[in-house]
Design a protein around this motif. Structure first.
Motif, PDB file in Angstrom:
ATOM      1  N   LEU A 127     -11.323  -2.882   1.834  1.00 14.60           N
ATOM      2  CA  LEU A 127      -9.972  -2.818   2.393  1.00 14.60           C
ATOM      3  C   LEU A 127      -8.998  -2.044   1.517  1.00 14.60           C
ATOM      4  N   GLU A 128      -8.855  -2.442   0.256  1.00 14.39           N
ATOM      5  CA  GLU A 128      -7.777  -1.894  -0.566  1.00 14.39           C
ATOM      6  C   GLU A 128      -8.085  -0.517  -1.128  1.00 14.39           C
ATOM      7  N   LEU A 129      -9.254  -0.353  -1.724  1.00 12.55           N
ATOM      8  CA  LEU A 129      -9.570   0.935  -2.351  1.00 12.55           C
ATOM      9  C   LEU A 129      -9.621   2.085  -1.345  1.00 12.55           C
ATOM     10  N   PRO A 130     -10.196   1.918  -0.134  1.00  9.74           N
ATOM     11  CA  PRO A 130     -10.138   3.018   0.834  1.00  9.74           C
ATOM     12  C   PRO A 130      -8.707   3.434   1.170  1.00  9.74           C
ATOM     13  N   ALA A 131      -7.794   2.454   1.247  1.00  8.13           N
ATOM     14  CA  ALA A 131      -6.393   2.797   1.523  1.00  8.13           C
ATOM     15  C   ALA A 131      -5.755   3.524   0.342  1.00  8.13           C
ATOM     16  N   GLU A 132      -6.088   3.105  -0.882  1.00  9.13           N
ATOM     17  CA  GLU A 132      -5.497   3.721  -2.068  1.00  9.13           C
ATOM     18  C   GLU A 132      -6.016   5.136  -2.308  1.00  9.13           C
ATOM     19  N   HIS A 133      -7.232   5.427  -1.842  1.00  8.15           N
ATOM     20  CA  HIS A 133      -7.857   6.736  -2.097  1.00  8.15           C
ATOM     21  C   HIS A 133      -8.025   7.548  -0.816  1.00  8.15           C
ATOM     22  N   GLN A 134      -7.235   7.255   0.206  1.00  5.27           N
ATOM     23  CA  GLN A 134      -7.437   7.903   1.499  1.00  5.27           C
ATOM     24  C   GLN A 134      -7.216   9.414   1.470  1.00  5.27           C
ATOM     25  N   SER A 135      -6.463   9.906   0.483  1.00  5.02           N
ATOM     26  CA  SER A 135      -6.214  11.350   0.407  1.00  5.02           C
ATOM     27  C   SER A 135      -7.400  12.120  -0.162  1.00  5.02           C
ATOM     28  N   GLU A 136      -8.362  11.434  -0.762  1.00  5.64           N
ATOM     29  CA  GLU A 136      -9.518  12.116  -1.336  1.00  5.64           C
ATOM     30  C   GLU A 136     -10.475  12.529  -0.220  1.00  5.64           C
ATOM     31  N   PRO A 137     -10.910  13.785  -0.222  1.00  6.36           N
ATOM     32  CA  PRO A 137     -11.700  14.305   0.905  1.00  6.36           C
ATOM     33  C   PRO A 137     -13.038  13.599   1.123  1.00  6.36           C
ATOM     34  N   ALA A 138     -13.658  13.066   0.074  1.00  7.97           N
ATOM     35  CA  ALA A 138     -14.982  12.441   0.222  1.00  7.97           C
ATOM     36  C   ALA A 138     -14.899  10.992   0.687  1.00  7.97           C
ATOM     37  N   VAL A 139     -13.690  10.425   0.690  1.00  6.50           N
ATOM     38  CA  VAL A 139     -13.535   9.003   1.008  1.00  6.50           C
ATOM     39  C   VAL A 139     -13.426   8.792   2.512  1.00  6.50           C
ATOM     40  N   VAL A 140     -14.140   7.771   3.004  1.00  9.08           N
ATOM     41  CA  VAL A 140     -14.105   7.402   4.408  1.00  9.08           C
ATOM     42  C   VAL A 140     -13.324   6.099   4.556  1.00  9.08           C
ATOM     43  N   ASP A 141     -12.514   5.989   5.593  1.00  4.35           N
ATOM     44  CA  ASP A 141     -11.861   4.727   5.925  1.00  4.35           C
ATOM     45  C   ASP A 141     -12.943   3.794   6.473  1.00  4.35           C
ATOM     46  N   LEU A 142     -13.386   2.853   5.658  1.00  6.21           N
ATOM     47  CA  LEU A 142     -14.530   2.021   6.031  1.00  6.21           C
ATOM     48  C   LEU A 142     -14.237   1.149   7.256  1.00  6.21           C
ATOM     49  N   SER A 143     -13.022   0.649   7.374  1.00  8.06           N
ATOM     50  CA  SER A 143     -12.674  -0.172   8.536  1.00  8.06           C
ATOM     51  C   SER A 143     -12.770   0.643   9.824  1.00  8.06           C
ATOM     52  N   GLN A 144     -12.258   1.874   9.790  1.00  6.26           N
ATOM     53  CA  GLN A 144     -12.299   2.725  10.970  1.00  6.26           C
ATOM     54  C   GLN A 144     -13.729   3.137  11.286  1.00  6.26           C
ATOM     55  N   ALA A 145     -14.507   3.461  10.244  1.00  5.59           N
ATOM     56  CA  ALA A 145     -15.901   3.837  10.465  1.00  5.59           C
ATOM     57  C   ALA A 145     -16.678   2.678  11.088  1.00  5.59           C
ATOM     58  N   TYR A 146     -16.385   1.460  10.643  1.00  2.00           N
ATOM     59  CA  TYR A 146     -17.072   0.296  11.193  1.00  2.00           C
ATOM     60  C   TYR A 146     -16.768   0.144  12.687  1.00  2.00           C
ATOM     61  N   GLU A 147     -15.509   0.285  13.043  1.00  2.00           N
ATOM     62  CA  GLU A 147     -15.146   0.147  14.455  1.00  2.00           C
ATOM     63  C   GLU A 147     -15.708   1.284  15.290  1.00  2.00           C
ATOM     64  N   ASP A 148     -15.683   2.506  14.756  1.00  2.00           N
ATOM     65  CA  ASP A 148     -16.216   3.652  15.506  1.00  2.00           C
ATOM     66  C   ASP A 148     -17.704   3.492  15.798  1.00  2.00           C
ATOM     67  N   CYS A 149     -18.438   2.924  14.857  1.00  2.00           N
ATOM     68  CA  CYS A 149     -19.894   2.829  15.003  1.00  2.00           C
ATOM     69  C   CYS A 149     -20.338   1.572  15.744  1.00  2.00           C
ATOM     70  N   THR A 150     -19.600   0.493  15.634  1.00  2.00           N
ATOM     71  CA  THR A 150     -20.044  -0.776  16.231  1.00  2.00           C
ATOM     72  C   THR A 150     -19.216  -1.220  17.426  1.00  2.00           C
ATOM     73  N   GLY A 151     -18.001  -0.698  17.540  1.00  2.00           N
ATOM     74  CA  GLY A 151     -17.093  -1.184  18.567  1.00  2.00           C
ATOM     75  C   GLY A 151     -16.426  -2.489  18.190  1.00  2.00           C
ATOM     76  N   VAL A 152     -16.666  -2.961  16.976  1.00  4.63           N
ATOM     77  CA  VAL A 152     -16.115  -4.225  16.493  1.00  4.63           C
ATOM     78  C   VAL A 152     -15.144  -3.932  15.358  1.00  4.63           C
ATOM     79  N   ARG A 153     -14.007  -4.608  15.383  1.00  2.00           N
ATOM     80  CA  ARG A 153     -13.044  -4.449  14.298  1.00  2.00           C
ATOM     81  C   ARG A 153     -13.505  -5.236  13.075  1.00  2.00           C
ATOM     82  N   LEU A 154     -13.379  -4.615  11.903  1.00  2.01           N
ATOM     83  CA  LEU A 154     -13.798  -5.282  10.674  1.00  2.01           C
ATOM     84  C   LEU A 154     -13.002  -6.567  10.457  1.00  2.01           C
TER      85      LEU A 154
END
Length: 630
Positions: A243-270
Motif C-alpha cells: 500500500l504505502e511504498l507503491p504510493a510513495e514511489h509512483q513516479s518511478e517508471p519501473a514501479v507498478v501500482d500493486l492495488s490497481q494491478a490486482y484489480e485489473d487482473c482479478t476483478g477484485v479490489r485489494l
C-alpha cells in the motif's frame, strides 16, 4: 558399654566414613577445608570437583556448574504416537477405514477446531494438548498421555497431522454418512496418522556435509511448515509493501501500482480482500472457525464484490476433492497442502464458511500469495492487455519493496546515535566501488572494529523444496543462495582493501567482517541447512578469510525482533551476532538464539502499531457503525 568406650566407637565410625578410602600417604600431606556446603567424596576428606549433576532436556547429564545453555536437540519436540497412547500397534489402514465412516464436514470441523486452538494468540501447545487429552480421551489412554506430557519435549497435537487428517478425509470421507453406519473413530484416525507420519524407507547419510539427504529434506520441510510468525508483523509488511511504498514511489517508471494491478487482473479490489480476510481472521481468533455467510452482508461492501473475494479464497468440499485428484502423485508428500493454502476458506452446506487454519488465511491475503492472483487470474477472467508484462513488473515491484522494507528495518536497528556506526545502502556502495563488473552487496553497517555486510534476496524455496519432494530442488535452491554470497564476498574484499573509498576515513585498527544473508520471506535455518550452505560456500572459496565470521541467515521477522530489542535498549545487532557465533545454538536460527540462549523477550517494534492499523483500515471502514447516542 560405658560412655567413654561408646564415644571412641562413634569417633572411629566417623573416621572410617570420612577417611577410610584415603591412601595412607595422603593422610598427613594436605589440609582439608571442611567448609559448610562444600561436598566431599564419600570416604574421603578430598573436596568433590563436581558436586552435582543436572539433566538437560535431551537426556544428557552435565555438571551443575556448567552453563545450562541449550543445544539444537533441546529445541526439538517429539509427538506421541497411537502406540504410545493406546499401548498397542494400530492395524494397517486404520485411518482410512475410520474416515470412510465419518462425514467429511465432521472431520473438517474437528481439524479446524484444534488447528484454531493451536493458532490462537498466546496459545500454549502444552495447554491445548492437555485440553485435548482431557476432553477426547478416557481411562488409561488419557492417564498415559497426561503422564507422557510431563516431559516438556513431548507433543500430542501436531498441525501437520491435523492437516493430513483433513487432506485424507477430502479424499475418502463421504459427504454424509448413510443410515445405520456406525461412526468411525476420529481421534484414533488422527493418532494413527502420527504413528506412520515421517517414516522414510531410507534416512540417508547421518553426517551432513554439502548435501541435505533424505533426512535433511524432511527436516527442512518440517521447519518450513511449522515456521512461526506474528500476525502484526505480516500485516505491517503488507501495509508497507503493498500500500504505502507503491504510493510513495509512483513516479518511478519501473514501479507498478500493486492495488490497481490486482484489480485489473482479478476483478477484485485489494481493499475488499483485506477487509473480508481480516474479518474472517478476527472471528477465528475469537474462537469462531465457522462463520455464517450472512455475517459478511453486514460489511459495507456490495454483494458482487464480496462474492468476488470469496471466489478467490474459498472452495467447496467437492471442489477441494477435485483439486486433490488433479495433483500429480509424485509431487504429493506429507507436507503438501496446496489446495488448503490457495483456498483457506471452505464452503460448507447451509451457507456456512469454515476457516481450516487461520495461519493459511493470513498468508493468503496479506503475504506473498496475492502476487499469484496477479500472475494467474481466476478462470473465466479476461486478462488485461499486456498481462504477462504487467504481472512480471508487479512481481518485480513487490521484490524491490521487500528489499526497501529490509533497508528501513536496518536503519531503525542502527539509528542509535550514541555509537559510531552507519548503514551504507546499495547506492552508496556502488558509488564507492565502481570497478568494471564489481558485484556489490545491498548494505553494510559500520561498527567500531567490525563491518556487517548484508545481502537481501527475495528468493524462496520452491514448492518441491518446501514439501520434501525427493529430487534436487532443495540443493538447487541452496545453490541460488550461494550465488548471492558472491556479492557479500566481493564487498568484503573491497572494504578490506579500501574502506576509505566508502567512509572517507582510513581504518586504524583491523576489522572483522560479519556476512549476513537476509531472506524476507523466510528460510529454514538449522544445523543441516547452515552446514550445507557453509560447506558449499567453502568449496567456492567464499567468505573464507581469517577476519570473516561464519555466514548467518535471517528472515525479516528476526530482524524485527532485533529492532524491538534495540528499542528496548538491548544488545546491538553486532553483539547479537557475536553472541550467536560463540553460543551453543550457533548453527541454529537467530530466533532460537535470541529466545533460548540470550533469553530475551523482544517487544514488537513501535512502528508496527500504525502499520497494523493501515492494513486493517479497509475492514474498519466497512464494519457496521454503532448507533449514535442520543
Amino acid at each position: 558399654m560405658d560412655a567413654t568406650n561408646d564415644l571412641v566407637r562413634r569417633i572411629e565410625e566417623i573416621r572410617r566414613l570420612l577417611a577410610e578410602a584415603e591412601p595412607e600417604s595422603l593422610r598427613s600431606s594436605y589440609l582439608a577445608d571442611p567448609s559448610g556446603g562444600r561436598a566431599v567424596l564419600q570416604g574421603s576428606t578430598a573436596p568433590a570437583l563436581v558436586s552435582e549433576w543436572n539433566q538437560h532436556p535431551s537426556g544428557l547429564w552435565l555438571p551443575k556448574s556448567s552453563a545450562q545453555t541449550p543445544a539444537p536437540i533441546d529445541l526439538m519436540a517429539v509427538y506421541l504416537t497411537a502406540e504410545e497412547v493406546y499401548g498397542v500397534t494400530p492395524p494397517t489402514g486404520y485411518t482410512t477405514r475410520q474416515l470412510q465412516r465419518l462425514s467429511l464436514e465432521s472431520v473438517l470441523r474437528f481439524s479446524a477446531f484444534w488447528l484454531t486452538a493451536l493458532a490462537m494468540p498466546g496459545a500454549s501447545a502444552r495447554s491445548v494438548d492437555e485440553r485435548f487429552a482431557g476432553t477426547m480421551l478416557n481411562g488409561p489412554p488419557r492417564d498415559r498421555v497426561l503422564n507422557l506430557l510431563r516431559d516438556t519435549t513431548r507433543r500430542l497435537l501436531v498441525p501437520q497431522a491435523l492437516m493430513l487428517l483433513a487432506r485424507t478425509a477430502v479424499q475418502v470421507s463421504p459427504g454424509s454418512l448413510p443410515d445405520g453406519v456406525a461412526q468411525g473413530d476420529l481421534v484414533g484416525a488422527l493418532l494413527c496418522i502420527s504413528q506412520t507420519m515421517g517414516r522414510q524407507p531410507e534416512t540417508g547419510p547421518t553426517v551432513i556435509e554439502d548435501r541435505p539427504g533424505p533426512l535433511g529434506r524432511e527436516i527442512i520441510a518440517n521447519q518450513h511448515f511449522n515456521h512461526t510468525w506474528s500476525v502484526s508483523g505480516v500485516l505491517a509488511r503488507y501495509a508497507r509493501r503493498w500500500l504505502e511504498l507503491p504510493a510513495e514511489h509512483q513516479s518511478e517508471p519501473a514501479v507498478v501500482d500493486l492495488s490497481q494491478a490486482y484489480e485489473d487482473c482479478t476483478g477484485v479490489r485489494l481493499e475488499d480482500l483485506a477487509a473480508i480476510a481480516g474479518y474472517l481472521w478476527a472471528r477465528t481468533v475469537q474462537g469462531c472457525f465457522v462463520v455464517e455467510r450472512a455475517e459478511l452482508s453486514t460489511l459495507d461492501i456490495p454483494h458482487e464484490r464480496r462474492e468476488g473475494v470469496l471466489e478467490l479464497i474459498s472452495n467447496s468440499m467437492s471442489g477441494l476433492r477435485e483439486e486433490l485428484q488433479r495433483e500429480r502423485a509424485e509431487l504429493r508428500t506429507e507436507w503438501s497442502f496446496d489446495p488448503f493454502q490457495r483456498w483457506p476458506v471452505i464452503k460448507l452446506p447451509e451457507e456456512r464458511l469454515l476457516i481450516l487454519d487461520p495461519r493459511h488465511l493470513v498468508s493468503r491475503a496479506f503475504g506473498w500469495l496475492p502476487i499469484w492472483d496477479i500472475k494467474f487470474p481466476p478462470p473465466g477472467r479476461i486478462k488485461p492487455s499486456g498481462h504477462k508484462k504487467l504481472a512480471a513488473r508487479a512481481e518485480q515491484t513487490l521484490r524491490h519493496f521487500s528489499e526497501v522494507y529490509v533497508s528501513e528495518v536496518l536503519h531503525h536497528i542502527a539509528q542509535d546515535a550514541s555509537t559510531a556506526r552507519r548503514v551504507y545502502d546499495d547506492e552508496q556502495l556502488k558509488a564507492a566501488y565502481t570497478a568494471q563488473g564489481q558485484r556489490i552487496a545491498d548494505a553494510a553497517i559500520d561498527y567500531p572494529g567490525a563491518w556487517i555486510v548484508i545481502e537481501v534476496t527475495t528468493t524462496q524455496l520452491r514448492r518441491e523444496a518446501a514439501t520434501a519432494v525427493p529430487d534436487e530442488s532443495q540443493i538447487e535452491d541452496i545453490d541460488k543462495l550461494i550465488e548471492e554470497l558472491d556479492q557479500i564476498n566481493a564487498t568484503i574484499n573491497s572494504l578490506r582493501a579500501d574502506e576509505a573509498a566508502l567512509t572517507g576515513i582510513h581504518a586504524t585498527l583491523p576489522r572483522r567482517f560479519y556476512p549476513l544473508l537476509v531472506l524476507p520471506e523466510g528460510f529454514p535455518v538449522n544445523p543441516i541447512t547452515l552446514t550445507v550452505i557453509r560447506e558449499r560456500a567453502r568449496s567456492r572459496n567464499l567468505l573464507q578469510g581469517p577476519d570473516t565470521a561464519p555466514l548467518e541467515i535471517a528472515d525479516i521477522e528476526e530482524l524485527e525482533m532485533i529492532e524491538g530489542v534495540q528499542e528496548d535498549a538491548g544488545p546491538s545487532l553486532l553483539e547479537i551476532l557475536q553472541s550467536k557465533n560463540a553460543g551453543s545454538l550457533r548453527n541454529a536460527g537467530f530466533r532460537e538464539h535470541i529466545l533460548h540462549v540470550m533469553r530475551l523477550s523482544p517487544p514488537k517494534p513501535s512502528r508496527q502499531a500504525e502499520l497494523f492499523h493501515a492494513a486493517m483500515k479497509p475492514l474498519f471502514e466497512v464494519l457496521p457503525k454503532a448507533p449514535a447516542e442520543r
